[in-house]
Write an enzyme that holds these catalytic residues in place. Structure first.
Site, short mmCIF file in Angstrom:
data_model
loop_
_atom_site.label_atom_id
_atom_site.label_comp_id
_atom_site.label_asym_id
_atom_site.label_seq_id
_atom_site.Cartn_x
_atom_site.Cartn_y
_atom_site.Cartn_z
N GLU A 1 0.87 -1.17 0.00
CA GLU A 1 0.00 0.00 0.00
C GLU A 1 0.91 1.23 0.00
O GLU A 1 1.46 1.62 1.03
CB GLU A 1 -0.94 -0.04 1.21
CG GLU A 1 -1.86 -1.25 1.15
CD GLU A 1 -2.72 -1.45 2.39
OE1 GLU A 1 -2.78 -0.51 3.23
OE2 GLU A 1 -3.35 -2.52 2.52
N HIS B 1 -2.83 4.13 4.68
CA HIS B 1 -3.01 2.85 4.01
C HIS B 1 -3.59 3.05 2.62
O HIS B 1 -3.78 4.17 2.15
CB HIS B 1 -3.96 1.96 4.84
CG HIS B 1 -3.36 1.47 6.11
ND1 HIS B 1 -3.00 0.16 6.33
CD2 HIS B 1 -3.03 2.12 7.27
CE1 HIS B 1 -2.51 0.00 7.54
NE2 HIS B 1 -2.51 1.20 8.13
N GLU C 1 -7.27 5.61 4.63
CA GLU C 1 -7.23 4.81 3.41
C GLU C 1 -7.29 5.80 2.25
O GLU C 1 -8.29 6.51 2.08
CB GLU C 1 -8.41 3.83 3.36
CG GLU C 1 -8.49 2.89 4.55
CD GLU C 1 -7.54 1.71 4.43
OE1 GLU C 1 -6.92 1.56 3.35
OE2 GLU C 1 -7.44 0.94 5.41
#
Length: 476
Positions: A122, A226, A317
């Site tokens: 990631e 992430h 994210e």
């Protein structure tokens, strides 16, 4: 409206390349370095700051290390570069610290951190943190917001927590690769002690390094970066009936603050707040989610930070594709730039201060918490007697307790001071105390597991007594 400090791409000014006279006409300063001038020639050409040469590409371990060392060499008074440990394969876990006092903690200046690339495949966070470094050093003493931010905050940036996993990802993929894990095939975001369950994991070198780092600093706010979705997720990731999981949500005592933190990032991101899921099946209203509501996770880093590190951390994210093509990296930087800065500013929410004895000496390990927000592992002062509590604007009663002495209560009215880069200051002085309490360490056991057992085994009236007894045991 986006703040002026984060509009456009950060680059040195044109003309003199960012140079200015440092002492008479003999020395000129370029960025943070001194270069000698030939005689009294004022039209000397200064080299552009090394930070300005950062490209939008993926930087492997050697390149990343070289870049961080070049930035530190160019800005030695603004940065401090150190390794907090090594990966399984022996790669350094580099952290670049930025601020007016980069080498050490200064009383009253809160500690902030960004950690990326915990899952090696990631990758977006790894690169945008390098560009955040570029932006901060390039704009210090040029942009008033960046300058005040660095003068009043100590910012720690770890571009990669899992360098072995990144190097093991030979074929970039949007969904999954073995590079997610460290060299021992362990998921680092399932590798921390858990407050709810006995997860019996073998603590990895990378995890231990971060745990030691958290223990040795007074971190107040943090985020880990992430990929694989577009959402800001907040604690708790795990939970039980005590935290409300029977209703599909695991609520911390500071749930309102966590929602604010997550929204701060999502609303300042270019598109996160739209809440659009990556596969059109899952949406996130306002671009945020409670971690447990999304999916249960034990041994996560953000819960560990909050319970044992006294540090509020959220998980960001940042991309639907875990390892996107590098020609998309510039857009990812643009999309996140404002949010990255605005989120750091939230470290100045709430109230801070010192707890001292009758001689004015700091009292470490004193408990300082807002009434109604009792943490399962009580929040305590550091070696300098400091405390930091992130709280939204409002009226609170702050309770300071030195074990063995009467608690001290003070009512405070908290405003939003993030724009002033300083939380409200409220000190406590214990006139009767002249000795320092013994050291304290919160046990690494599933603390909430005990509370769940008591809530199921006794009547509600007795549950309160058991809870109070449990907290007193921890305090003693």
């Amino acid at each position: 409206m986006k703040p002026a400090s984060v509009r456009g791409r950060a680059r040195p000014a044109t003309g003199d390349g960012g140079c200015r006279p440092a002492s008479g006409l003999q020395l000129w300063r370029c960025g943070g370095t001194m270069r000698a001038a030939a005689g009294d020639v004022v039209g000397i050409l200064c080299l552009v700051s090394v930070a300005a040469a950062l490209d939008f590409k993926y930087h492997h371990s050697e390149e990343l290390e070289a870049y961080l060392k070049e930035v530190h060499a160019a800005y030695p008074s603004l940065t401090h570069l150190h390794s907090i440990g090594r990966s399984v394969e022996g790669r350094d876990l580099w952290v670049l610290v930025l601020g007016r006092y980069p080498t050490h903690h200064k009383i009253g200046i809160p500690e902030f951190k960004y950690v990326a690339n915990m899952h090696g495949d990631e990758t977006v966070g790894r690169e945008i943190l390098l560009h955040l470094i570029d932006f901060l050093v390039s704009n210090y003493r040029r942009d008033p917001v960046v300058t005040r931010l660095l003068n009043n905050t100590r910012i720690h940036i770890m571009p990669t927590m899992n360098p072995d996993g990144f190097e093991a990802t030979k074929v970039p993929d949007c969904y999954y690769s073995r590079g997610r894990y460290n060299k021992n095939e362990e998921d680092l975001n399932r590798n921390f002690p858990d407050a709810f369950e006995t997860n019996n994991v073998s603590i990895q070198p990378e995890t231990q390094a971060v745990m030691d780092w958290i223990k040795n600093e007074t971190f107040v706010l943090s985020a880990n970066l992430h990929g694989g979705a577009l959402v800001a997720s907040y604690t708790f990731d795990n939970g039980n009936s005590v935290t409300g999981t029977l209703k599909g949500y695991s609520r911390s005592p500071d749930d309102d603050v966590f929602i604010h933190l997550a929204k701060t990032y999502s609303l300042n991101h270019a598109s996160m707040s739209k809440g659009t899921g990556c596969d059109n099946r899952q949406t996130f209203p306002e671009g945020i989610t409670n971690g447990y509501s999304w999916y249960q996770l034990e041994g996560g880093m953000q819960d560990y930070n909050y319970v044992w590190g006294q540090c509020f951390e959220i998980t960001l994210e940042l991309s639907c594709c875990k390892y996107p093509p590098e020609d998309q990296l510039e857009k990812f930087w643009r999309d996140n730039k404002v949010a990255l800065i605005e989120y750091i500013k939230q470290v100045h929410l709430g109230v801070k201060g010192q707890v001292t004895d009758k001689n004015g000496n700091p009292i470490p390990n004193a408990i300082v918490e807002a009434q109604g927000r009792r943490h399962i592992c009580p929040y305590r002062t550091n070696e300098q007697g400091e405390y930091y509590l992130l709280l939204l604007p409002g009226t609170y009663v702050i309770n300071a307790t030195v074990p063995g002495y009467k608690s001290m209560l003070k009512t405070v009215q908290i405003s939003d001071n993030t724009g002033n880069f300083s939380a409200l200051k409220q000190d406590f002085s214990f006139s009767e105390v002249s000795v320092r309490p013994t050291s304290f360490s919160c046990p690494k056991i599933p603390l909430y597991q005990h509370l769940q057992w008591t809530s199921a085994a006794v009547k509600p009236t007795l549950h309160i007594l058991v809870l109070m007894t449990f907290v007193l045991v921890i305090v003693k």
